[in-house]
Design a protein around this motif. Structure first.
Motif, mmCIF file in Angstrom:
data_model
loop_
_atom_site.group_PDB
_atom_site.id
_atom_site.type_symbol
_atom_site.label_atom_id
_atom_site.label_comp_id
_atom_site.label_asym_id
_atom_site.label_seq_id
_atom_site.Cartn_x
_atom_site.Cartn_y
_atom_site.Cartn_z
ATOM 1 N N PRO A 1 -4.077 -9.016 -4.935
ATOM 2 C CA PRO A 1 -4.505 -7.825 -5.667
ATOM 3 C C PRO A 1 -3.822 -7.742 -7.024
ATOM 4 N N THR A 2 -4.530 -7.147 -7.989
ATOM 5 C CA THR A 2 -4.012 -6.987 -9.347
ATOM 6 C C THR A 2 -3.897 -5.509 -9.665
ATOM 7 N N LEU A 3 -3.031 -5.198 -10.619
ATOM 8 C CA LEU A 3 -2.847 -3.798 -10.984
ATOM 9 C C LEU A 3 -4.097 -3.185 -11.628
ATOM 10 N N PRO A 4 -4.798 -3.874 -12.528
ATOM 11 C CA PRO A 4 -6.023 -3.256 -13.064
ATOM 12 C C PRO A 4 -7.024 -2.909 -11.975
ATOM 13 N N GLY A 5 -7.222 -3.820 -11.014
ATOM 14 C CA GLY A 5 -8.166 -3.545 -9.934
ATOM 15 C C GLY A 5 -7.724 -2.387 -9.064
ATOM 16 N N GLU A 6 -6.422 -2.304 -8.757
ATOM 17 C CA GLU A 6 -5.942 -1.211 -7.911
ATOM 18 C C GLU A 6 -5.946 0.120 -8.650
ATOM 19 N N LEU A 7 -5.728 0.098 -9.975
ATOM 20 C CA LEU A 7 -5.824 1.350 -10.742
ATOM 21 C C LEU A 7 -7.253 1.886 -10.733
ATOM 22 N N ALA A 8 -8.212 0.981 -10.851
ATOM 23 C CA ALA A 8 -9.610 1.416 -10.789
ATOM 24 C C ALA A 8 -9.937 1.955 -9.403
ATOM 25 N N GLY A 9 -9.456 1.285 -8.354
ATOM 26 C CA GLY A 9 -9.690 1.779 -7.002
ATOM 27 C C GLY A 9 -9.002 3.108 -6.747
ATOM 28 N N ALA A 10 -7.798 3.289 -7.299
ATOM 29 C CA ALA A 10 -7.089 4.557 -7.130
ATOM 30 C C ALA A 10 -7.842 5.692 -7.809
ATOM 31 N N GLU B 1 3.466 -8.726 -9.523
ATOM 32 C CA GLU B 1 2.329 -7.851 -9.783
ATOM 33 C C GLU B 1 1.582 -7.525 -8.499
ATOM 34 N N SER B 2 1.468 -8.509 -7.623
ATOM 35 C CA SER B 2 0.801 -8.280 -6.341
ATOM 36 C C SER B 2 1.556 -7.251 -5.515
ATOM 37 N N ALA B 3 2.891 -7.345 -5.504
ATOM 38 C CA ALA B 3 3.684 -6.373 -4.741
ATOM 39 C C ALA B 3 3.517 -4.966 -5.306
ATOM 40 N N LEU B 4 3.480 -4.833 -6.638
ATOM 41 C CA LEU B 4 3.265 -3.516 -7.250
ATOM 42 C C LEU B 4 1.858 -3.000 -6.952
ATOM 43 N N ALA B 5 0.870 -3.898 -6.954
ATOM 44 C CA ALA B 5 -0.499 -3.483 -6.658
ATOM 45 C C ALA B 5 -0.613 -2.966 -5.225
ATOM 46 N N TRP B 6 0.035 -3.670 -4.275
ATOM 47 C CA TRP B 6 0.024 -3.178 -2.884
ATOM 48 C C TRP B 6 0.720 -1.815 -2.795
ATOM 49 N N SER B 7 1.803 -1.647 -3.549
ATOM 50 C CA SER B 7 2.519 -0.361 -3.534
ATOM 51 C C SER B 7 1.631 0.764 -4.039
ATOM 52 N N LEU B 8 0.886 0.499 -5.114
ATOM 53 C CA LEU B 8 -0.024 1.514 -5.650
ATOM 54 C C LEU B 8 -1.103 1.856 -4.629
ATOM 55 N N ARG B 9 -1.652 0.837 -3.990
ATOM 56 C CA ARG B 9 -2.712 1.087 -3.006
ATOM 57 C C ARG B 9 -2.196 1.932 -1.843
ATOM 58 N N GLU B 10 -1.038 1.575 -1.297
ATOM 59 C CA GLU B 10 -0.493 2.322 -0.159
ATOM 60 C C GLU B 10 -0.158 3.748 -0.556
ATOM 61 N N ALA B 11 0.422 3.929 -1.739
ATOM 62 C CA ALA B 11 0.792 5.275 -2.180
ATOM 63 C C ALA B 11 -0.438 6.159 -2.350
ATOM 64 N N VAL B 12 -1.476 5.642 -2.997
ATOM 65 C CA VAL B 12 -2.692 6.429 -3.193
ATOM 66 C C VAL B 12 -3.365 6.734 -1.850
ATOM 67 N N THR B 13 -3.358 5.776 -0.952
ATOM 68 C CA THR B 13 -3.931 6.016 0.373
ATOM 69 C C THR B 13 -3.201 7.150 1.078
ATOM 70 N N ASN B 14 -1.870 7.183 0.994
ATOM 71 C CA ASN B 14 -1.110 8.257 1.624
ATOM 72 C C ASN B 14 -1.379 9.598 0.960
ATOM 73 N N VAL B 15 -1.560 9.591 -0.372
ATOM 74 C CA VAL B 15 -1.899 10.847 -1.062
ATOM 75 C C VAL B 15 -3.223 11.386 -0.556
ATOM 76 N N VAL B 16 -4.205 10.507 -0.435
ATOM 77 C CA VAL B 16 -5.538 10.926 -0.016
ATOM 78 C C VAL B 16 -5.547 11.393 1.436
#
Length: 396
Positions: free
Chosen positions: A263-272, A302-317
């Protein structure tokens, strides 16, 4: 008894066929042929019995003695296994040594070759820490006997090297077999550890992938259900989004199973942005990470940060009940060095206090693998904050 049997079976599996206790008829035949080859060197005692000028009584006693020696030697070699009691082996070697000494003193120098078989059998049947003494001991006994037997010293030069080299060669073969067993066990252990690590990675990836996608599908399904009576067109749009997310989730799972997805940060930002909007959460996201991220940030980081963003947004939702969520991504310079920091903060309830779940545990492992760290907890009276940091090293 069951444990002992299991250990013996495992040890036997590590041995070459010739070093195992034979079980089937074929194995017995192969091992018997292999051992019988080396009995060729008994031709000297046999020739002495036939044409050595001994009387009938001496021939009979010599034949019986030689047959008993060969039988005892074959039993010792044929049935030896690593778990055989050392005391029993030493007793058998003492019997062989006595037979070789008596026959050599009684019938002549041709019988000194029996000591070579004593030396070899001690190397085969005894552990190395014992056989390193018994092999020279059998050779020394042969030497002492040779000086007593008439003309024995003339034969001694041709028997010393076979006795010593043959015995120690068997010691080396036994050590090689033991090392082979240990290497196979070590290889099996490494394979098991690698399999466990791969299962852990797959479980972590699937949790991160499906947790995010299924949460979004659930939200959009609820929206479609509420819109369906009065807003069929909007409900149809939500259903179309559900289909798109489901298809993407299927692709992600397949790529994760194949080990190719990063996963990449641009893709995860768009998904978030999409996930937060679907949940009715006001999102404050950076326009794009390219301007804020240092160039030396590796793909793994970058992959580790992207996973972190995905998990954090999922928990927010899923858990926070927040109205607003802010995501910041910055590079910083501190006294401890340079690092990049991802922060996800919301104004929700933060959820009940509980131990870290699978998602946060997996994120911690991912970040630690690239030298980073994770901190997550309540932010003030309300809200929750997750901070992922990855060091970039000190300036050169």
């Amino acid at each position: 008894m069951a444990c002992t049997k299991e250990y013996e079976d495992r040890a036997d599996r590590g041995f070459p066929e010739i070093a195992k206790r034979p079980e089937s008829r074929g194995q017995k035949v192969v091992k018997a042929l292999w051992i019988s080859i080396w009995l060729f060197y008994l031709s000297a005692p046999v020739t002495d019995l036939v044409s050595g000028g001994h009387g009938l009584g001496a021939r009979l006693l010599g034949g019986v003695g030689l047959a008993a020696f060969v039988a005892w030697y074959l039993v010792l070699i044929f049935r030896t296994i690593p778990q055989m009691a050392v005391r029993r082996v030493l007793l058998s070697l003492a019997v062989l040594s006595t037979q070789a000494t008596v026959l050599s003193l009684s019938l002549g120098r041709e019988w000194l070759v029996l000591f070579v078989y004593v030396s070899i059998s001690s190397g085969v049947a005894l552990p190395g820490e014992i056989s390193r003494w018994t092999v020279p001991g059998a050779t020394a006994l042969m030497t002492a006997t040779a000086f007593v037997v008439p003309g024995g010293d003339a034969y001694l030069a041709g028997l010393l090297i076979p006795a010593l080299m043959g015995g120690f060669a068997m010691v080396g073969i036994r050590a090689m077999i033991r090392t082979t067993i240990e290497l196979r066990e070590a290889r099996a252990t490494v394979a098991q550890l690698a399999a466990n690590e791969e299962r852990l990675r797959m479980a972590r990836d699937l949790h991160d992938l499906l947790g995010h996608s299924l949460s979004l599908i659930t939200l959009k399904s609820e929206l479609a259900g509420r819109m369906l009576p009065g807003q069929p067109e909007a409900a149809a749009q939500q259903v179309a989004d559900i289909e798109r997310v489901s298809r993407q989730a299927l692709v992600d799972v397949r790529e994760a199973v194949s080990g190719y997805r990063r996963p990449t940060l641009p893709g995860e930002l768009a998904g978030a942005r999409t996930a937060l909007a679907a949940a009715g959460v006001v999102a404050e996201l950076p326009a794009g990470p390219a301007d804020d991220l240092p160039e030396e940030l590796s793909e793994e980081a970058e992959s580790a940060l992207a996973w972190s963003l995905r998990e954090a947004v999922t928990n927010v939702v899923r858990h926070s009940g927040a109205k607003r969520c802010a995501v910041t991504l910055t590079g910083r310079q501190t006294l401890a060095g340079r690092f990049v920091e991802l922060t996800v903060a919301d104004d929700g309830s933060g959820g009940p206090a509980a131990p870290a779940g699978n998602g946060l545990t997996g994120l911690t492992e991912r970040l630690e693998a690239v030298g980073g760290s994770l901190s997550a907890g309540p932010a003030g009276k309300t809200g929750f904050r997750l901070v992922a940091r990855i060091p970039l090293g000190s300036d050169s």
